[in-house]
Scaffold this motif. Structure first.
Motif, PDB file in Angstrom:
ATOM      1  N   ILE A 149       0.835  -1.206   0.000  1.00 32.68           N
ATOM      2  CA  ILE A 149       0.000   0.000   0.000  1.00 32.68           C
ATOM      3  C   ILE A 149       0.864   1.249   0.000  1.00 32.68           C
ATOM      4  O   ILE A 149       0.568   2.221  -0.706  1.00 32.68           O
ATOM      5  CB  ILE A 149      -1.004  -0.042   1.169  1.00 32.68           C
ATOM      6  N   GLU A 150       1.955   1.229   0.737  1.00 30.41           N
ATOM      7  CA  GLU A 150       2.870   2.384   0.734  1.00 30.41           C
ATOM      8  C   GLU A 150       3.488   2.588  -0.651  1.00 30.41           C
ATOM      9  O   GLU A 150       3.609   3.722  -1.124  1.00 30.41           O
ATOM     10  CB  GLU A 150       3.950   2.216   1.799  1.00 30.41           C
ATOM     11  N   ARG A 151       3.876   1.492  -1.317  1.00 32.11           N
ATOM     12  CA  ARG A 151       4.409   1.618  -2.686  1.00 32.11           C
ATOM     13  C   ARG A 151       3.360   2.221  -3.615  1.00 32.11           C
ATOM     14  O   ARG A 151       3.654   3.093  -4.440  1.00 32.11           O
ATOM     15  CB  ARG A 151       4.862   0.253  -3.226  1.00 32.11           C
ATOM     16  N   MET A 152       2.135   1.771  -3.462  1.00 31.81           N
ATOM     17  CA  MET A 152       1.056   2.272  -4.306  1.00 31.81           C
ATOM     18  C   MET A 152       0.801   3.758  -4.042  1.00 31.81           C
ATOM     19  O   MET A 152       0.612   4.536  -4.983  1.00 31.81           O
ATOM     20  CB  MET A 152      -0.209   1.439  -4.049  1.00 31.81           C
ATOM     21  N   GLU A 153       0.792   4.141  -2.793  1.00 27.43           N
ATOM     22  CA  GLU A 153       0.577   5.555  -2.461  1.00 27.43           C
ATOM     23  C   GLU A 153       1.682   6.432  -3.042  1.00 27.43           C
ATOM     24  O   GLU A 153       1.412   7.524  -3.542  1.00 27.43           O
ATOM     25  CB  GLU A 153       0.464   5.734  -0.948  1.00 27.43           C
ATOM     26  N   LYS A 154       2.919   5.930  -3.022  1.00 26.60           N
ATOM     27  CA  LYS A 154       4.029   6.682  -3.626  1.00 26.60           C
ATOM     28  C   LYS A 154       3.837   6.816  -5.129  1.00 26.60           C
ATOM     29  O   LYS A 154       4.080   7.876  -5.705  1.00 26.60           O
ATOM     30  CB  LYS A 154       5.372   6.017  -3.315  1.00 26.60           C
ATOM     31  N   ARG A 155       3.413   5.742  -5.780  1.00 31.27           N
ATOM     32  CA  ARG A 155       3.160   5.798  -7.224  1.00 31.27           C
ATOM     33  C   ARG A 155       2.061   6.798  -7.547  1.00 31.27           C
ATOM     34  O   ARG A 155       2.148   7.559  -8.507  1.00 31.27           O
ATOM     35  CB  ARG A 155       2.787   4.415  -7.761  1.00 31.27           C
ATOM     36  N   LEU A 156       1.014   6.779  -6.750  1.00 35.75           N
ATOM     37  CA  LEU A 156      -0.109   7.711  -6.961  1.00 35.75           C
ATOM     38  C   LEU A 156       0.332   9.157  -6.758  1.00 35.75           C
ATOM     39  O   LEU A 156      -0.037  10.049  -7.534  1.00 35.75           O
ATOM     40  CB  LEU A 156      -1.283   7.359  -6.048  1.00 35.75           C
ATOM     41  N   GLN A 157       1.144   9.386  -5.720  1.00 36.30           N
ATOM     42  CA  GLN A 157       1.666  10.748  -5.481  1.00 36.30           C
ATOM     43  C   GLN A 157       2.557  11.200  -6.612  1.00 36.30           C
ATOM     44  O   GLN A 157       2.454  12.334  -7.077  1.00 36.30           O
ATOM     45  CB  GLN A 157       2.417  10.807  -4.149  1.00 36.30           C
ATOM     46  N   ALA A 158       3.426  10.326  -7.080  1.00 42.58           N
ATOM     47  CA  ALA A 158       4.324  10.674  -8.187  1.00 42.58           C
ATOM     48  C   ALA A 158       3.520  10.974  -9.444  1.00 42.58           C
ATOM     49  O   ALA A 158       3.852  11.898 -10.197  1.00 42.58           O
ATOM     50  CB  ALA A 158       5.321   9.545  -8.441  1.00 42.58           C
ATOM     51  N   SER A 159       2.481  10.203  -9.672  1.00 45.20           N
ATOM     52  CA  SER A 159       1.636  10.422 -10.848  1.00 45.20           C
ATOM     53  C   SER A 159       0.912  11.755 -10.753  1.00 45.20           C
ATOM     54  O   SER A 159       0.796  12.484 -11.735  1.00 45.20           O
ATOM     55  CB  SER A 159       0.620   9.281 -10.971  1.00 45.20           C
ATOM     56  N   SER A 160       0.432  12.106  -9.570  1.00 46.39           N
ATOM     57  CA  SER A 160      -0.258  13.385  -9.368  1.00 46.39           C
ATOM     58  C   SER A 160       0.703  14.555  -9.531  1.00 46.39           C
ATOM     59  O   SER A 160       0.329  15.596 -10.047  1.00 46.39           O
ATOM     60  CB  SER A 160      -0.901  13.440  -7.978  1.00 46.39           C
ATOM     61  N   SER A 161       1.939  14.378  -9.080  1.00 41.42           N
ATOM     62  CA  SER A 161       2.939  15.444  -9.163  1.00 41.42           C
ATOM     63  C   SER A 161       3.316  15.733 -10.610  1.00 41.42           C
ATOM     64  O   SER A 161       3.678  16.854 -10.950  1.00 41.42           O
ATOM     65  CB  SER A 161       4.199  15.057  -8.400  1.00 41.42           C
ATOM     66  N   SER A 162       3.265  14.709 -11.459  1.00 41.76           N
ATOM     67  CA  SER A 162       3.693  14.879 -12.845  1.00 41.76           C
ATOM     68  C   SER A 162       2.589  15.445 -13.751  1.00 41.76           C
ATOM     69  O   SER A 162       2.820  15.666 -14.919  1.00 41.76           O
ATOM     70  CB  SER A 162       4.232  13.567 -13.414  1.00 41.76           C
ATOM     71  N   LEU A 163       1.394  15.591 -13.207  1.00 43.75           N
ATOM     72  CA  LEU A 163       0.282  16.125 -14.039  1.00 43.75           C
ATOM     73  C   LEU A 163       0.374  17.611 -14.252  1.00 43.75           C
ATOM     74  O   LEU A 163       0.808  18.401 -13.626  1.00 43.75           O
ATOM     75  CB  LEU A 163      -1.080  15.784 -13.405  1.00 43.75           C
TER      76      LEU A 163
END
Length: 183
Positions: free
Chosen positions: A169-183
């Motif tokens: 879940i922590e890995r997934m949250e990091k991926r989601l944050q990184a994806s949001s940051s790149s938008l």
């Protein structure tokens, strides 16, 4: 591969009669659609299909072992999709409960995938309540423990799986944050 529409039809057909279980699955699917943006198109389709089918083994007519990840995986494999069957078999770290129930050998028929897709399925399942609402992992764990009680194999397996689930879940949250940051 099964299409999303096929997975949805199977899930509704087998799980709608189970009430709350169907509500949970629909919530997991909503979560899957919301997080699938971080996956490529093929992985997106697998995530949505796996979200629909992850609990199909609860359907009484599909039960062979009484262990829903394995019963669901047998059904999905019979439809010709081993990867999807494996995602169903291993969803939310089922290997810990399989060990406690003496079902490791049967579970080993399905390759365990370690990937962003597998993490996403864990994330979606463990951030959805039994009635389909979005909740925190901590709320989900507390709910499972209160429903099953301390001595139940589900609770014992959850204690064993918790570090692995938390990491996913922590890995997934990091991926989601990184994806949001790149938008």
């Amino acid at each position: 591969m099964l299409t999303i529409a096929q997975a949805a039809r199977f899930a509704e057909s087998y799980l709608a009669p189970l009430g709350a279980r169907w509500l949970h699955v629909q919530g997991v699917v909503r979560q899957a659609y919301s997080v699938s943006r971080i996956l490529n198109d093929k992985e997106h389709d697998y995530l949505i299909s796996a979200a629909y089918l992850h609990d199909i083994g609860y359907a009484p007519s599909l039960q062979k072992t009484g262990f829903h990840p394995l019963d669901g995986a047998y059904f999905v494999r019979s439809l010709g999709d081993l990867r999807l069957a494996s995602l169903v078999a291993h969803h939310s770290e089922a290997r810990f409960e399989a060990r406690l129930k003496g079902l490791e050998e049967q579970l080993s028929e399905f390759p365990r995938e370690e990937s962003p897709l597998a993490d996403a399925l864990i994330y979606c399942d463990f951030t959805t309540s039994p009635f389909g609402a979005t909740i925190s992992m901590q709320e989900r764990v507390a709910d499972i423990m209160s429903r099953y009680g301390k001595e139940h194999p589900v609770t014992q397996a959850l204690h064993l799986a918790l570090p692995t689930l938390t990491e996913a879940i922590e890995r997934m949250e990091k991926r989601l944050q990184a994806s949001s940051s790149s938008l």
